[in-house]
Design an enzyme around this catalytic site. Sequence first.
Site, PDB file in Angstrom:
ATOM      1  N   GLU A  62     -26.211 -18.859  44.984  1.00  0.00           N
ATOM      2  CA  GLU A  62     -25.282 -17.741  45.142  1.00  0.00           C
ATOM      3  C   GLU A  62     -24.218 -17.794  44.057  1.00  0.00           C
ATOM      4  O   GLU A  62     -23.591 -18.834  43.848  1.00  0.00           O
ATOM      5  CB  GLU A  62     -24.612 -17.819  46.515  1.00  0.00           C
ATOM      6  CG  GLU A  62     -23.549 -16.782  46.749  1.00  0.00           C
ATOM      7  CD  GLU A  62     -22.810 -16.973  48.067  1.00  0.00           C
ATOM      8  OE1 GLU A  62     -22.071 -16.046  48.440  1.00  0.00           O
ATOM      9  OE2 GLU A  62     -22.955 -18.026  48.711  1.00  0.00           O
ATOM     10  N   ASP A  97     -24.191 -11.954  47.493  1.00  0.00           N
ATOM     11  CA  ASP A  97     -23.037 -11.662  48.342  1.00  0.00           C
ATOM     12  C   ASP A  97     -22.311 -10.473  47.710  1.00  0.00           C
ATOM     13  O   ASP A  97     -21.789 -10.574  46.596  1.00  0.00           O
ATOM     14  CB  ASP A  97     -22.134 -12.890  48.408  1.00  0.00           C
ATOM     15  CG  ASP A  97     -20.982 -12.723  49.371  1.00  0.00           C
ATOM     16  OD1 ASP A  97     -20.317 -11.660  49.346  1.00  0.00           O
ATOM     17  OD2 ASP A  97     -20.731 -13.664  50.143  1.00  0.00           O
ATOM     18  N   GLU A 160     -20.874 -12.212  56.317  1.00  0.00           N
ATOM     19  CA  GLU A 160     -19.918 -13.297  56.119  1.00  0.00           C
ATOM     20  C   GLU A 160     -18.566 -12.672  55.840  1.00  0.00           C
ATOM     21  O   GLU A 160     -18.272 -12.243  54.721  1.00  0.00           O
ATOM     22  CB  GLU A 160     -20.336 -14.196  54.949  1.00  0.00           C
ATOM     23  CG  GLU A 160     -19.406 -15.379  54.789  1.00  0.00           C
ATOM     24  CD  GLU A 160     -19.755 -16.268  53.620  1.00  0.00           C
ATOM     25  OE1 GLU A 160     -19.241 -17.393  53.596  1.00  0.00           O
ATOM     26  OE2 GLU A 160     -20.514 -15.853  52.734  1.00  0.00           O
TER      27      GLU A 160
END
Length: 178
Positions: A62, A97, A160
């Site tokens: 990520e 993300d 998240e």
Amino acid sequence: MHFFSAHTHPFVLIFILTNSIHVMAGVVSAGKEPTEYHRTFIHNLSTACEVLEAKGLTACIEAISPVAVPDYFLNSIPQALQVVQEVGRKNLCVQADLFHMQNTTGNILHTLEKYLPFIRHIQVSGVPGRHEPDEQNELNFPFIFGELDRWKYQHWVGCEYNPRGSTLQGLGWLQPFL
């Protein structure tokens, strides 16, 4: 597209639901040469992928924006793709993300579409503030989710974020997508 939310132990849930392990790149120490970190990360990631492949598991990397973690080694989606291509393993993917993507690359739909073949996990949260991915932020999540459906994205979308209220209240935005 599959949704799940993990407020307490997100990485444990990612592993259980997707047979994937989130491999962190780490922070570059002040005064250290990034090329040394790059070589070490490639070597360690290659070794990890070999071990994980024998167990039927995937490693996800990520890119984390400097807004969230200053000096984090892997800090953009293009850099993550470069690492994936350099390692060259089928069981290595990108965990995208959208909070970090918006803060580094921007142009979320173009970036997602361009890198989608390498993305096997997407995380969502509002920008700015990292709260619920609802109408109180700068990203249009209903449109983004519609595009993911149109592109036939078949992997997980995780949540998240830091709820503005209770965890249960913080999941209210998800109802129209279930």
